[in-house]
Design a protein around this motif. Structure first.
Motif, PDB file in Angstrom:
ATOM      1  N   ARG A 140      92.712 -19.892  57.052  1.00  0.00           N
ATOM      2  CA  ARG A 140      92.422 -19.141  58.164  1.00  0.00           C
ATOM      3  C   ARG A 140      91.419 -17.917  57.783  1.00  0.00           C
ATOM      4  NH1 ARG A 140      95.404 -19.767  62.621  1.00  0.00           N
ATOM      5  NH2 ARG A 140      97.131 -21.425  62.403  1.00  0.00           N
ATOM      6  N   LEU A 141      90.751 -17.299  58.688  1.00  0.00           N
ATOM      7  CA  LEU A 141      90.035 -15.987  58.355  1.00  0.00           C
ATOM      8  C   LEU A 141      90.965 -14.830  58.650  1.00  0.00           C
ATOM      9  CD1 LEU A 141      86.397 -17.580  58.983  1.00  0.00           C
ATOM     10  CD2 LEU A 141      87.276 -16.658  56.815  1.00  0.00           C
ATOM     11  N   ARG A 142      90.627 -13.772  58.048  1.00  0.00           N
ATOM     12  CA  ARG A 142      91.151 -12.420  58.183  1.00  0.00           C
ATOM     13  C   ARG A 142      89.736 -11.728  58.269  1.00  0.00           C
ATOM     14  NH1 ARG A 142      94.270  -9.953  54.966  1.00  0.00           N
ATOM     15  NH2 ARG A 142      94.714  -8.475  56.554  1.00  0.00           N
ATOM     16  N   PHE A 143      89.846 -10.439  59.137  1.00  0.00           N
ATOM     17  CA  PHE A 143      88.509  -9.835  58.979  1.00  0.00           C
ATOM     18  C   PHE A 143      89.215  -8.086  58.794  1.00  0.00           C
ATOM     19  CE2 PHE A 143      87.227 -13.236  61.176  1.00  0.00           C
ATOM     20  CZ  PHE A 143      85.952 -13.784  60.648  1.00  0.00           C
ATOM     21  N   GLU A 147      89.010 -22.269  65.518  1.00  0.00           N
ATOM     22  CA  GLU A 147      89.519 -21.633  66.582  1.00  0.00           C
ATOM     23  C   GLU A 147      88.578 -20.507  66.778  1.00  0.00           C
ATOM     24  OE1 GLU A 147      94.434 -22.140  65.847  1.00  0.00           O
ATOM     25  OE2 GLU A 147      93.403 -20.697  64.780  1.00  0.00           O
ATOM     26  N   ILE A 148      88.020 -19.815  65.936  1.00  0.00           N
ATOM     27  CA  ILE A 148      87.078 -18.592  66.024  1.00  0.00           C
ATOM     28  C   ILE A 148      85.993 -19.283  66.565  1.00  0.00           C
ATOM     29  CG2 ILE A 148      85.552 -17.039  64.996  1.00  0.00           C
ATOM     30  CD1 ILE A 148      87.876 -16.915  62.892  1.00  0.00           C
ATOM     31  N   LEU A 149      85.168 -20.407  66.444  1.00  0.00           N
ATOM     32  CA  LEU A 149      84.249 -20.902  67.033  1.00  0.00           C
ATOM     33  C   LEU A 149      84.349 -21.376  68.293  1.00  0.00           C
ATOM     34  CD1 LEU A 149      82.502 -22.791  64.105  1.00  0.00           C
ATOM     35  CD2 LEU A 149      81.823 -20.664  64.922  1.00  0.00           C
ATOM     36  N   ASN A 150      85.650 -21.733  68.724  1.00  0.00           N
ATOM     37  CA  ASN A 150      85.883 -22.010  70.060  1.00  0.00           C
ATOM     38  C   ASN A 150      86.259 -20.901  71.055  1.00  0.00           C
ATOM     39  OD1 ASN A 150      85.334 -24.812  69.866  1.00  0.00           O
ATOM     40  ND2 ASN A 150      87.042 -25.143  68.893  1.00  0.00           N
ATOM     41  N   THR A 151      86.535 -19.845  70.530  1.00  0.00           N
ATOM     42  CA  THR A 151      87.062 -18.651  71.383  1.00  0.00           C
ATOM     43  C   THR A 151      85.967 -18.235  72.262  1.00  0.00           C
ATOM     44  OG1 THR A 151      88.683 -17.951  69.647  1.00  0.00           O
ATOM     45  CG2 THR A 151      88.150 -16.360  71.352  1.00  0.00           C
ATOM     46  N   VAL A 155      80.360  -9.971  67.170  1.00  0.00           N
ATOM     47  CA  VAL A 155      80.869 -11.384  67.304  1.00  0.00           C
ATOM     48  C   VAL A 155      80.305 -12.335  66.577  1.00  0.00           C
ATOM     49  CG1 VAL A 155      81.130 -13.072  69.079  1.00  0.00           C
ATOM     50  CG2 VAL A 155      81.710 -10.743  69.541  1.00  0.00           C
ATOM     51  N   GLU A 156      78.823 -12.048  66.566  1.00  0.00           N
ATOM     52  CA  GLU A 156      77.806 -12.995  65.859  1.00  0.00           C
ATOM     53  C   GLU A 156      78.070 -13.204  64.441  1.00  0.00           C
ATOM     54  OE1 GLU A 156      76.090 -15.492  66.953  1.00  0.00           O
ATOM     55  OE2 GLU A 156      77.033 -14.951  68.944  1.00  0.00           O
ATOM     56  N   THR A 157      78.535 -11.975  63.564  1.00  0.00           N
ATOM     57  CA  THR A 157      78.771 -11.697  62.307  1.00  0.00           C
ATOM     58  C   THR A 157      79.960 -12.521  62.088  1.00  0.00           C
ATOM     59  OG1 THR A 157      77.542  -9.840  62.301  1.00  0.00           O
ATOM     60  CG2 THR A 157      79.046 -10.160  60.620  1.00  0.00           C
ATOM     61  N   ILE A 158      80.991 -12.565  62.984  1.00  0.00           N
ATOM     62  CA  ILE A 158      82.394 -13.075  62.548  1.00  0.00           C
ATOM     63  C   ILE A 158      82.128 -14.786  62.674  1.00  0.00           C
ATOM     64  CG2 ILE A 158      84.723 -13.530  63.785  1.00  0.00           C
ATOM     65  CD1 ILE A 158      84.667 -10.647  64.447  1.00  0.00           C
ATOM     66  N   LYS A 159      81.533 -14.980  63.961  1.00  0.00           N
ATOM     67  CA  LYS A 159      81.283 -16.464  63.951  1.00  0.00           C
ATOM     68  C   LYS A 159      80.363 -17.018  62.912  1.00  0.00           C
ATOM     69  CE  LYS A 159      82.234 -17.010  68.771  1.00  0.00           C
ATOM     70  NZ  LYS A 159      82.232 -18.112  69.610  1.00  0.00           N
ATOM     71  N   ALA A 160      79.134 -16.306  62.250  1.00  0.00           N
ATOM     72  CA  ALA A 160      78.567 -16.852  61.107  1.00  0.00           C
ATOM     73  C   ALA A 160      79.592 -17.109  60.012  1.00  0.00           C
ATOM     74  CB  ALA A 160      77.638 -15.995  60.859  1.00  0.00           C
ATOM     75  N   SER A 161      80.440 -16.175  59.585  1.00  0.00           N
ATOM     76  CA  SER A 161      81.257 -16.307  58.695  1.00  0.00           C
ATOM     77  C   SER A 161      82.508 -17.621  58.908  1.00  0.00           C
ATOM     78  CB  SER A 161      82.558 -15.017  58.637  1.00  0.00           C
ATOM     79  OG  SER A 161      81.695 -14.041  58.316  1.00  0.00           O
ATOM     80  N   ALA A 162      82.763 -17.888  60.236  1.00  0.00           N
ATOM     81  CA  ALA A 162      83.597 -19.179  60.471  1.00  0.00           C
ATOM     82  C   ALA A 162      82.655 -20.225  60.385  1.00  0.00           C
ATOM     83  CB  ALA A 162      83.932 -18.934  61.936  1.00  0.00           C
ATOM     84  N   GLY A 210      84.728 -26.777  56.936  1.00  0.00           N
ATOM     85  CA  GLY A 210      84.360 -27.901  56.154  1.00  0.00           C
ATOM     86  C   GLY A 210      84.433 -27.426  54.603  1.00  0.00           C
ATOM     87  N   ALA A 211      84.570 -26.098  54.485  1.00  0.00           N
ATOM     88  CA  ALA A 211      84.551 -25.552  53.138  1.00  0.00           C
ATOM     89  C   ALA A 211      86.127 -25.672  52.591  1.00  0.00           C
ATOM     90  CB  ALA A 211      84.263 -24.040  52.917  1.00  0.00           C
TER      91      ALA A 211
END
Length: 138
Positions: free
Chosen positions: A62-65, A92-96, A123-130, A135-136
């Motif tokens: 999971r990712l935290r910010f 989940e982030i990409l599908n929110t 939002v775009e910064t968060i989605k870029a991180s996701a 796959g990582a």
């Protein structure tokens, strides 16, 4: 707090002035961001205010910010995003659908165009991180 609880809390206020105060209070409740993250590497482009957003991968994939801003209202908007996205998988982030959340809270009609652009830059910064984590290895 979950995003549904946040939306419910916004519904408790009749006046937008009260909702703005709530947004500011959300920002005050954010954990302080370590000074080492107040660098250009973590600065969000496209915001009129200074905003730093740090992805913090967890062991479970999971990712935290973490976030900070020099503007009280923008820091509160960052807190809303952390509620929506932190502790979720990259998928989940990409599908929110943040636009739907944005509309349910009513922010779509109560933010200036500049703040709205800055909000969606975060939002775009968060989605870029996701996207980078999809796959990582966990």
């Amino acid at each position: 707090m979950t995003i549904d609880e946040l939306i419910e809390n916004f519904g408790l206020f009749d006046e937008w002035e009260d909702r703005y105060r709530y947004v500011i209070d959300l920002g005050r409740d954010l954990e302080p961001l370590d000074d080492r993250y107040h660098t250009d590497a973590f600065k969000v482009e496209g915001c009129m205010s200074q905003v730093w957003l740090v992805p913090l991968p967890a062991e479970d994939g999971r990712l935290r910010f973490a976030a900070d801003s020099d503007s009280a209202i923008v820091k509160g908007l960052a807190a809303i995003l952390l509620t929506a996205y932190s502790d979720h998988t990259p998928e989940e982030i990409l599908n929110t659908d943040l636009e739907a959340i944005f509309t349910r809270i009513g922010l779509d009609q109560h933010l200036s165009p500049n703040r709205r652009n800055g909000f969606f830059s975060m939002v775009e910064t968060i989605k870029a991180s996701a996207k980078a984590r999809v796959g990582a290895p966990s």
